[in-house]
Design a protein around this motif. Structure first.
Motif, PDB file in Angstrom:
ATOM      1  N   GLU A 180      52.282  -0.585 -12.264  1.00  0.00           N
ATOM      2  CA  GLU A 180      50.926  -0.162 -11.969  1.00  0.00           C
ATOM      3  C   GLU A 180      50.185  -1.519 -12.699  1.00  0.00           C
ATOM      4  O   GLU A 180      49.332  -1.979 -11.439  1.00  0.00           O
ATOM      5  CB  GLU A 180      50.175   0.328 -13.464  1.00  0.00           C
ATOM      6  N   THR A 181      51.103  -2.732 -13.119  1.00  0.00           N
ATOM      7  CA  THR A 181      50.354  -4.426 -12.650  1.00  0.00           C
ATOM      8  C   THR A 181      49.792  -4.399 -11.434  1.00  0.00           C
ATOM      9  O   THR A 181      49.638  -5.857 -11.395  1.00  0.00           O
ATOM     10  CB  THR A 181      51.298  -5.280 -13.533  1.00  0.00           C
ATOM     11  N   LEU A 182      51.173  -4.848 -10.152  1.00  0.00           N
ATOM     12  CA  LEU A 182      50.796  -4.494  -9.560  1.00  0.00           C
ATOM     13  C   LEU A 182      49.968  -4.319  -8.114  1.00  0.00           C
ATOM     14  O   LEU A 182      49.464  -4.912  -7.305  1.00  0.00           O
ATOM     15  CB  LEU A 182      51.866  -4.873  -8.993  1.00  0.00           C
ATOM     16  N   LEU A 183      48.911  -2.889  -8.955  1.00  0.00           N
ATOM     17  CA  LEU A 183      47.674  -2.632  -7.479  1.00  0.00           C
ATOM     18  C   LEU A 183      46.829  -3.637  -7.642  1.00  0.00           C
ATOM     19  O   LEU A 183      46.375  -4.210  -8.483  1.00  0.00           O
ATOM     20  CB  LEU A 183      47.825  -1.554  -8.026  1.00  0.00           C
ATOM     21  N   ASP A 184      46.675  -3.850  -5.888  1.00  0.00           N
ATOM     22  CA  ASP A 184      45.116  -4.051  -6.050  1.00  0.00           C
ATOM     23  C   ASP A 184      44.068  -3.705  -4.848  1.00  0.00           C
ATOM     24  O   ASP A 184      45.011  -2.447  -4.462  1.00  0.00           O
ATOM     25  CB  ASP A 184      45.258  -6.160  -5.147  1.00  0.00           C
ATOM     26  N   ALA A 185      43.549  -3.836  -4.194  1.00  0.00           N
ATOM     27  CA  ALA A 185      42.542  -3.320  -3.329  1.00  0.00           C
ATOM     28  C   ALA A 185      42.620  -3.427  -2.474  1.00  0.00           C
ATOM     29  O   ALA A 185      42.715  -2.881  -1.384  1.00  0.00           O
ATOM     30  CB  ALA A 185      41.582  -3.944  -3.276  1.00  0.00           C
ATOM     31  N   SER A 186      44.224  -3.991  -2.219  1.00  0.00           N
ATOM     32  CA  SER A 186      45.017  -4.256  -0.869  1.00  0.00           C
ATOM     33  C   SER A 186      45.697  -2.403   0.037  1.00  0.00           C
ATOM     34  O   SER A 186      46.542  -1.890   0.725  1.00  0.00           O
ATOM     35  CB  SER A 186      45.716  -4.729  -0.235  1.00  0.00           C
ATOM     36  N   LEU A 187      45.968  -1.628  -1.900  1.00  0.00           N
ATOM     37  CA  LEU A 187      46.532  -0.454  -1.353  1.00  0.00           C
ATOM     38  C   LEU A 187      45.517   1.316  -2.159  1.00  0.00           C
ATOM     39  O   LEU A 187      45.005   0.662  -3.078  1.00  0.00           O
ATOM     40  CB  LEU A 187      47.761  -0.642  -2.960  1.00  0.00           C
ATOM     41  N   VAL A 188      46.539   1.784  -1.596  1.00  0.00           N
ATOM     42  CA  VAL A 188      46.032   3.579  -2.740  1.00  0.00           C
ATOM     43  C   VAL A 188      46.913   4.337  -2.963  1.00  0.00           C
ATOM     44  O   VAL A 188      47.746   4.547  -2.684  1.00  0.00           O
ATOM     45  CB  VAL A 188      44.831   4.461  -1.242  1.00  0.00           C
ATOM     46  N   ARG A 189      46.165   4.619  -4.594  1.00  0.00           N
ATOM     47  CA  ARG A 189      47.107   4.678  -5.595  1.00  0.00           C
ATOM     48  C   ARG A 189      47.742   6.706  -5.260  1.00  0.00           C
ATOM     49  O   ARG A 189      46.384   6.819  -5.295  1.00  0.00           O
ATOM     50  CB  ARG A 189      46.891   4.542  -6.808  1.00  0.00           C
ATOM     51  N   LEU A 190      48.285   7.232  -4.839  1.00  0.00           N
ATOM     52  CA  LEU A 190      48.088   8.342  -5.000  1.00  0.00           C
ATOM     53  C   LEU A 190      48.755   8.701  -6.240  1.00  0.00           C
ATOM     54  O   LEU A 190      48.837   8.429  -7.007  1.00  0.00           O
ATOM     55  CB  LEU A 190      49.393   9.221  -4.042  1.00  0.00           C
ATOM     56  N   GLU A 191      47.799  10.528  -6.130  1.00  0.00           N
ATOM     57  CA  GLU A 191      48.015  10.956  -7.422  1.00  0.00           C
ATOM     58  C   GLU A 191      48.528  12.308  -7.010  1.00  0.00           C
ATOM     59  O   GLU A 191      48.625  13.243  -6.644  1.00  0.00           O
ATOM     60  CB  GLU A 191      46.642  11.460  -8.257  1.00  0.00           C
ATOM     61  N   LEU A 192      50.022  12.253  -6.916  1.00  0.00           N
ATOM     62  CA  LEU A 192      50.530  13.476  -6.426  1.00  0.00           C
ATOM     63  C   LEU A 192      50.938  14.502  -7.866  1.00  0.00           C
ATOM     64  O   LEU A 192      50.075  14.357  -8.894  1.00  0.00           O
ATOM     65  CB  LEU A 192      51.959  12.636  -6.209  1.00  0.00           C
ATOM     66  N   ASN A 193      51.895  15.844  -7.303  1.00  0.00           N
ATOM     67  CA  ASN A 193      52.321  16.890  -7.745  1.00  0.00           C
ATOM     68  C   ASN A 193      53.796  16.078  -8.907  1.00  0.00           C
ATOM     69  O   ASN A 193      54.893  16.502  -8.492  1.00  0.00           O
ATOM     70  CB  ASN A 193      51.885  17.344  -6.773  1.00  0.00           C
ATOM     71  N   THR A 194      53.709  14.828  -9.237  1.00  0.00           N
ATOM     72  CA  THR A 194      54.490  14.834 -10.444  1.00  0.00           C
ATOM     73  C   THR A 194      54.560  14.413 -11.633  1.00  0.00           C
ATOM     74  O   THR A 194      53.702  14.126 -11.717  1.00  0.00           O
ATOM     75  CB  THR A 194      55.819  13.588  -9.688  1.00  0.00           C
ATOM     76  N   GLU A 195      55.519  14.381 -11.944  1.00  0.00           N
ATOM     77  CA  GLU A 195      55.151  13.461 -13.847  1.00  0.00           C
ATOM     78  C   GLU A 195      55.733  12.438 -13.715  1.00  0.00           C
ATOM     79  O   GLU A 195      55.972  11.222 -12.567  1.00  0.00           O
ATOM     80  CB  GLU A 195      57.258  14.314 -14.207  1.00  0.00           C
ATOM     81  N   PRO A 196      54.958  11.880 -14.931  1.00  0.00           N
ATOM     82  CA  PRO A 196      54.413  10.362 -14.455  1.00  0.00           C
ATOM     83  C   PRO A 196      55.365   9.189 -14.343  1.00  0.00           C
ATOM     84  O   PRO A 196      56.818  10.152 -15.033  1.00  0.00           O
ATOM     85  CB  PRO A 196      53.663   9.716 -15.847  1.00  0.00           C
ATOM     86  N   LEU A 197      55.747   8.241 -12.870  1.00  0.00           N
ATOM     87  CA  LEU A 197      57.216   7.984 -13.709  1.00  0.00           C
ATOM     88  C   LEU A 197      57.446   5.994 -14.269  1.00  0.00           C
ATOM     89  O   LEU A 197      56.380   5.765 -14.329  1.00  0.00           O
ATOM     90  CB  LEU A 197      57.569   7.763 -11.807  1.00  0.00           C
ATOM     91  N   PHE A 198      58.467   5.992 -15.309  1.00  0.00           N
ATOM     92  CA  PHE A 198      58.064   4.689 -15.828  1.00  0.00           C
ATOM     93  C   PHE A 198      59.894   4.225 -15.740  1.00  0.00           C
ATOM     94  O   PHE A 198      60.261   4.790 -15.680  1.00  0.00           O
ATOM     95  CB  PHE A 198      57.596   5.015 -17.346  1.00  0.00           C
ATOM     96  N   ARG A 199      59.832   3.001 -15.858  1.00  0.00           N
ATOM     97  CA  ARG A 199      61.416   2.692 -15.940  1.00  0.00           C
ATOM     98  C   ARG A 199      60.605   1.471 -17.331  1.00  0.00           C
ATOM     99  O   ARG A 199      59.591   0.766 -17.148  1.00  0.00           O
ATOM    100  CB  ARG A 199      61.153   1.707 -14.697  1.00  0.00           C
ATOM    101  N   PRO A 200      61.851   1.803 -17.768  1.00  0.00           N
ATOM    102  CA  PRO A 200      61.945   0.449 -18.642  1.00  0.00           C
ATOM    103  C   PRO A 200      62.257  -0.884 -18.709  1.00  0.00           C
ATOM    104  O   PRO A 200      63.345  -0.866 -18.104  1.00  0.00           O
ATOM    105  CB  PRO A 200      63.027   1.584 -19.763  1.00  0.00           C
ATOM    106  N   LEU A 201      61.203  -1.806 -19.765  1.00  0.00           N
ATOM    107  CA  LEU A 201      62.106  -3.186 -19.131  1.00  0.00           C
ATOM    108  C   LEU A 201      62.257  -4.112 -20.442  1.00  0.00           C
ATOM    109  O   LEU A 201      61.898  -3.693 -21.550  1.00  0.00           O
ATOM    110  CB  LEU A 201      60.535  -3.745 -19.241  1.00  0.00           C
ATOM    111  N   GLY A 202      63.183  -4.851 -20.688  1.00  0.00           N
ATOM    112  CA  GLY A 202      62.827  -5.227 -22.379  1.00  0.00           C
ATOM    113  C   GLY A 202      64.559  -6.073 -21.690  1.00  0.00           C
ATOM    114  O   GLY A 202      64.147  -6.541 -21.097  1.00  0.00           O
ATOM    115  N   TYR A 203      65.289  -6.301 -22.768  1.00  0.00           N
ATOM    116  CA  TYR A 203      66.346  -7.806 -23.345  1.00  0.00           C
ATOM    117  C   TYR A 203      67.871  -6.602 -23.644  1.00  0.00           C
ATOM    118  O   TYR A 203      67.605  -5.763 -23.692  1.00  0.00           O
ATOM    119  CB  TYR A 203      65.804  -8.001 -24.175  1.00  0.00           C
ATOM    120  N   ILE A 204      67.837  -7.042 -22.338  1.00  0.00           N
ATOM    121  CA  ILE A 204      70.282  -6.833 -23.233  1.00  0.00           C
ATOM    122  C   ILE A 204      71.182  -8.281 -24.191  1.00  0.00           C
ATOM    123  O   ILE A 204      70.350  -9.410 -23.183  1.00  0.00           O
ATOM    124  CB  ILE A 204      70.666  -6.091 -22.427  1.00  0.00           C
TER     125      ILE A 204
END
Length: 299
Positions: free
Chosen positions: A243-267
Motif C-alpha cells: 500500500e505504501t508504494l501506490l501512487d497516481a499512476s496505479l489503480v487499486r482494485l477492490e476485489l472479492n478477496t480477503e485482505p492480503l498482508f505480508r509480515p515484515l520484521g527482524y530475524i
C-alpha cells in the motif's frame, strides 16, 4: 584444529573458490591453501575436489561443514557473551535488510539508532529476504530485516514489526481500471508481473490465488517492487504491491478477496547471543512496532 582453519574451510565451501575465499578473509590464496591442507592432514582425508578451476566438497567435506559452522558460531557466541559484560554499545554490527524495507521502513529507525549510539559501526547489507535468511542461518549476520518466511526454520527467532498491506493494482488505462465490479477471476485473465517464484512475497500471493483455484499468468518477474510498480504503470501487466508504494499512476482494485498482508520484521539465530548493539537495535524496532498503525481488516 583451530578457528582460523575452520573459517578458511567454511569460506571456501561457501564461495566454491580458493581465490574468492582469500579475498573474503583478506589473505593470500597460498595462505588459504595451506590452512585447508593443514585441516585435511589433521583429519586424514580430502575435503575438496579440485578439477581445473572448479572446487567442490567431498563427502567428508559435506559431513564436516555443518559441524564447522556450529563450532564457529559457538566460539563467536562465547566472545559476544563476554564482550557484552565488559563493553558498552559500540563496535561493528552486521545486519541485512531487503530493498523495500531499506527504502520505505528502516530510515527513521536507523536515524534514531545512529544518533543514540554513535560508536556503533553499522555494516548494512542490501539483500533479498531469502538470501538474508540463509545468511542468518549460516551465522554471517546478527540480524536481518526482511519479509518473514511463511515456513519458519526452528533455528530462527522472528518478530513482526510491520504488517504490509498488499494491494492488487493495474495501470490507469487497464480494462479493469474501469470495471465497477472487478474480481480475482477477471484479473487473472490478464498477464501478471510478480516477484520470482522462490520469494516469500510470491508465495503469499500465489497462496491466495490457489485458494480460488487460479494460477497466475506470469509475464515477467523481478524482485524489485519499485521496478514492478513502473512496469505496471505503463500497462505491462497487473501486480500486487504494498500500500505504501501506490501512487497516481496505479489503480487499486477492490476485489472479492480477503485482505492480503505480508509480515515484515527482524530475524536472528536462536542459538546466537546478540551483541549489545544488536540488542539495542531490536529495542528500537520494537518501539517502532508499538508506534506503527495496526492494519484495518475489511468487515
Amino acid at each position: 584444529m583451530d578457528s582460523a582453519t575452520l573459517q578458511a574451510f567454511v569460506t571456501v565451501a561457501d564461495s566454491a573458490s580458493f581465490s574468492e575465499a582469500a579475498q573474503r578473509l583478506f589473505l593470500t590464496q597460498s595462505a588459504i591453501s595451506k590452512r585447508i591442507a593443514l585441516l585435511e592432514g589433521q583429519l586424514n582425508c580430502r575435503l575438496f575436489d579440485r578439477i581445473g578451476r572448479h572446487v567442490s566438497l567431498t563427502e567428508a567435506g559435506r559431513q564436516l561443514l555443518p559441524k564447522a559452522r556450529d563450532i564457529l558460531l559457538a566460539l563467536q557466541d562465547a566472545e559476544r557473551l563476554v564482550s557484552n559484560l565488559t563493553t558498552g554499545v559500540k563496535g561493528r554490527l552486521s545486519i541485512a535488510a531487503s530493498h523495500h524495507i531499506s527504502l520505505h521502513r528502516l530510515p527513521p529507525v536507523l536515524k534514531h539508532f545512529s544518533q543514540t549510539f554513535p560508536e556503533v559501526e553499522l555494516d548494512l547489507n542490501f539483500d533479498e529476504s531469502e538470501l538474508a535468511y540463509e545468511r542468518v542461518l549460516r551465522g554471517e549476520l546478527e540480524l536481518a530485516l526482511i519479509t518473514l518466511s511463511p515456513h519458519p526454520d526452528p533455528r530462527i527467532c522472528a518478530e513482526v514489526i510491520w504488517d504490509d498491506r498488499l494491494c492488487y493494482v493495474v495501470s490507469t488505462q487497464h480494462p479493469l481500471a474501469f470495471d465497477c465490479a472487478p474480481t480475482l477471476q477477471k484479473l487473472n485473465h490478464y498477464p501478471a508481473i510478480l516477484p520470482r517464484r522462490q520469494t516469500f512475497t510470491h508465495e503469499c500471493v500465489r497462496q491466495q490465488l490457489l485458494e480460488y483455484g487460479l494460477e497466475p499468468q506470469l509475464r515477467m518477474s523481478t524482485n524489485y517492487l519499485d521496478t514492478i510498480r513502473m512496469m505496471v504503470s505503463i500497462g505491462l501487466g497487473w501486480s500486487v504491491l504494498p500500500e505504501t508504494l501506490l501512487d497516481a499512476s496505479l489503480v487499486r482494485l477492490e476485489l472479492n478477496t480477503e485482505p492480503l498482508f505480508r509480515p515484515l520484521g527482524y530475524i536472528y539465530h536462536r542459538d546466537r547471543t546478540l551483541s549489545n548493539a544488536a540488542g539495542e537495535l531490536v529495542k528500537c524496532l520494537q518501539a517502532e512496532q508499538r508506534l506503527s498503525p495496526q492494519p484495518q481488516l475489511a468487515t
